[in-house]
Scaffold this motif. Structure first.
Motif, PDB file in Angstrom:
ATOM      1  N   ASP A  89      -4.950  -5.649   5.042  1.00  0.00           N
ATOM      2  CA  ASP A  89      -5.509  -6.571   4.879  1.00  0.00           C
ATOM      3  C   ASP A  89      -3.916  -6.939   4.348  1.00  0.00           C
ATOM      4  N   ASP A 116      -7.046   1.741   2.885  1.00  0.00           N
ATOM      5  CA  ASP A 116      -7.361   0.707   3.051  1.00  0.00           C
ATOM      6  C   ASP A 116      -7.883  -0.211   3.779  1.00  0.00           C
ATOM      7  N   SER A 152     -11.529  -2.429  -1.655  1.00  0.00           N
ATOM      8  CA  SER A 152     -10.141  -2.348  -2.062  1.00  0.00           C
ATOM      9  C   SER A 152     -10.318  -2.675  -3.957  1.00  0.00           C
TER      10      SER A 152
HETATM   11 MG    MG Z   1     -10.130  -4.951   0.667  1.00  0.00          MG
END
Ligand code: MG
Ligand code: CTP
Length: 489
Positions: free
Chosen positions: A42, A82, A26
Motif C-alpha cells: 500500500d 505487508d 499494518s
Molecule cells: Mg495495511
C-alpha cells in the motif's frame, strides 16, 4: 528473539503478513517493528503511484517491493512483508529468498473475525468494495491449512485483540541484595571515560546513576593505554584503584573493583593492599577481578615485563594465593601452593570477604585456576551454547581439584547494544558498527531493547550465571546508565 503477544519470533527474520483488508496487518507490523523494516505494498503504491489505493500502480509497487525485500534479506536484515499475503507463488518466492539468505521465514496470520474486518473496512475513508473483501475473507479461510504445509519455520496466528503488554520491568521491585527478579546481579563495567573537563564530576554522576539504577556494583577496566576494542590510545584510561578510591567516597551501596587487573601490572601483595584498603573504605564491598594480561604494547610502554603466557598463568595462580594469604586473619607465616611469605601482616583488615573474579576463558589453565582458587570465574562470552560448554569445563575442573561447584560463581562480560525502542536500537547499531555489516554487529551485540536483553539474561541465569558485568558502547552520561535500570528490576 522478539517477544510479541506472548510468542517468541526469531530475529532477524523474514516475516510475511497474511490477512484480509482491515484485519490489522499494518497495525500489528507498526506495533512490533521499525518502520524501515516493514515493506508495504500500500505504501509503495503511494510512492510510485497516486496513493495507497492506486491499483494502477500495483505492478510498479510490487516491483519495488521485491527489490527492497531482496536487498534487505541479502543483508541479513529483518524484513516484514505487508501485503495481503494471499498469493502462494509470492509466498514461496519470499520463503526461498529467506532460505537463501539464511534467515528464518515466519508467516503471521491475522486471526481477525470476518465481521470485525468488515466493520473496520466500512469505517475507513476508502473502504475496499464489499465483494472484494468477501473474496479476500474466503481466501484467508483457505490459506490456513496451506500455510501449515508450506514449510514455514513458524506460523504465528495473531488474535484480533492484542494481549496486554507485559508489565513494565520498573513495576517489579528488586530485592535488597540487588539480585534482580531474573535471579542474577549485574555490575556496570566502565571501560571508557569521556569525562571532559571535570573527571571527578563525571565519575560521580556515573557512579550515583549506577547505584540508583540498581546495579550491584561498578567495575573499572584496568589498562595502561586505552585498548583499541574500546577507544583511541589518547583517550583517558585512569588507574583503577585510585579511581575506585574516589568513588568509595561517594557513599553508594555499590560493590567496587576491577575487571580485570592484569597480574603483570602490580606485585600481588600491592594489589592485595589496594583491595583491602578499598574494602575498609567501603565497609566490605571490594572485589578483585584478575587475569593473566594479554596486551604486550602497554607493558612495553610502561617498562613492565611481559612474560610468556605459561609464566603469566603461574603468576596468576600465585597472585591469588598471595592475596588470600594476606587477607586472612593473623600475621602468621605462609607456605603453600608455591608461595612462601615469612609473615602475613596486612592492616587495615578487609571489612568483609573480597571476592576474586578470575578473568579469561583459557580452558586448560585459566578455568582450572578459577576452579582451584577463585570465588568467581568470568567467562568472556555470552553465546549461550559456548557458555554452557565453558561452564561444563569449569565444573569438571572443580570436580577434579575437589572444590564444590557452588563455591565458584559464574560471571560473564556482556557487551550489548541497548536501545529504548527498536528505532533507537538500530540507530545505535548504525552509530557503532563501523565497517561491520549491520546484521552481524546487531547479532554480536545482541542489539535489543531492555525487554529483549531481559529475556536473554533470564536464559543466562538458567545456565547458572550469577553476575553479568555489562558494558555498553553508550556509557557517556548518567542518563545512559539510568536508561539501563530496567535490566536490574
Ligand atoms: Mg495495511
Ligand atoms: N485496527 C483496530 N484494532 C486493531 C487493529 C486495527 O482498530 N487491533 C484498525 C486500524 O486502526 C485501521 C483498521 O483497523 O483503521 C485496519 O487496520 P490495518 O492495520 O490498517 O489493517 P490491514 O490488515 O493492514 O489492512 P489493509 O490490508 O487494508 O492494509
Amino acid at each position: 528473539m522478539r517477544q510479541t503477544d506472548g510468542v517468541q519470533l526469531p530475529d532477524p527474520a523474514l516475516v510475511v503478513l497474511v490477512g484480509a483488508s482491515g484485519s490489522g496487518k499494518s497495525t500489528w507490523a507498526a506495533a512490533h517493528y521499525r518502520a524501515a523494516e516493514v515493506v508495504s505494498s500500500d505504501e509503495l503504491r503511494g510512492i510510485v503511484g497516486g496513493g495507497p489505493h492506486d491499483l494502477d500502480a500495483s505492478g510498479d509497487a510490487f516491483a519495488v517491493l521485491e527489490t527492497v525485500v531482496a536487498a534487505r534479506l541479502g543483508r541479513g536484515l529483518t524484513t516484514v512483508v505487508d501485503t495481503l499475503g494471499l498469493d502462494p507463488a509470492k509466498r514461496r518466492a519470499w520463503r526461498d529468498a529467506a532460505r537463501a539468505a539464511g534467515l528464518p521465514a515466519v508467516a503471521v496470520l491475522m486471526d481477525t473475525p470476518d465481521v470485525e474486518c468488515r466493520r473496520r473496512n466500512a469505517a475507513r475513508d476508502r473502504p475496499v468494495p464489499a465483494p472484494v473483501l468477501a473474496g479476500q475473507l474466503r481466501s484467508v479461510r483457505d490459506v490456513r491449512p496451506l500455510l501449515e504445509a508450506e514449510g514455514w519455520d513458524l506460523v504465528v496466528p495473531v488474535r484480533a485483540e492484542h494481549a496486554p503488554e507485559a508489565p513494565a520491568p520498573a513495576e517489579v521491585r528488586s530485592t535488597p541484595d540487588r539480585t534482580s527478579s531474573l535471579g542474577l546481579r549485574s555490575v556496570l563495567q566502565v571501560s571508557r571515560f569521556p569525562w571532559g573537563e571535570d573527571p571527578l564530576d563525571w565519575l560521580t554522576g556515573i557512579a550515583r546513576a549506577a547505584d540508583e539504577a540498581g546495579f550491584a556494583g561498578l567495575a573499572l577496566m584496568d589498562h595502561l593505554i586505552q585498548v583499541p576494542q574500546v577507544g583511541r590510545a589518547w583517550d583517558p584510561i585512569p588507574e583503577p584503584w585510585v579511581t575506585l578510591g574516589a568513588i568509595a567516597g561517594l557513599g553508594t551501596g555499590l560493590e567496587l573493583g576491577t575487571l580485570c587487573t592484569p597480574v603483570t601490572f602490580r606485585p600481588a601483595g600491592i594489589t592485595a593492599k589496594a583491595a583491602a584498603t578499598l574494602s575498609a573504605l567501603t565497609g566490605g564491598r571490594a572485589f578483585v577481578g584478575i587475569g593473566a594480561g594479554w596486551w604486550e604494547r602497554e607493558h612495553a610502554a610502561y617498562g613492565l615485563t611481559f612474560p610468556p603466557a605459561r609464566d603469566r598463568l603461574d603468576d596468576l595462580e600465585r597472585a591469588i594465593v598471595t592475596m588470600k594469604a594476606l587477607w586472612a586473619s593473623g600475621t602468621k607465616a605462609y607456605d603453600d601452593h608455591g608461595v612462601v611469605l615469612p609473615e602475613t601482616t596486612s592492616y587495615p583488615r578487609p571489612a568483609g570477604p573480597i571476592p576474586v573474579v578470575v578473568g579469561g576463558s583459557g580452558e586448560r589453565r585459566t578455568l582450572r585456576i578459577a576452579a582451584a582458587h577463585g570465588d568467581a570465574c568470568n567467562l568472556r562470552t555470552t553465546d549461550e551454547a559456548e557458555l554452557e560448554r565453558l561452564i561444563g569445563v569449569l565444573h569438571a575442573h572443580c570436580d577434579d581439584v575437589g572444590r564444590a561447584r557452588e563455591e565458584v560463581a559464574v560471571t560473564v562480560l556482556d557487551l550489548p547494544v541497548v536501545g529504548s525502542d527498536r528505532d533507537d536500537v538500530w540507530a545505535r547499531v548504525e552509530r557503532h558498527r563501523g565497517r561491520t555489516p549491520a546484521a552481524t554487529y546487531a547479532a554480536r551485540t545482541h542489539a535489543a531493547t531492555v525487554a529483549g536483553h531481559r529475556d536473554r539474561w533470564a536464559r543466562l541465569a538458567g545456565l547458572g550465571v550469577d553476575t553479568v558485568f555489562i558494558a555498553t558502547p553508550d556509557l557517556g552520561s548518567p542518563e545512559d546508565v539510568l536508561a539501563l535500570r530496567g535490566l536490574n528490576a
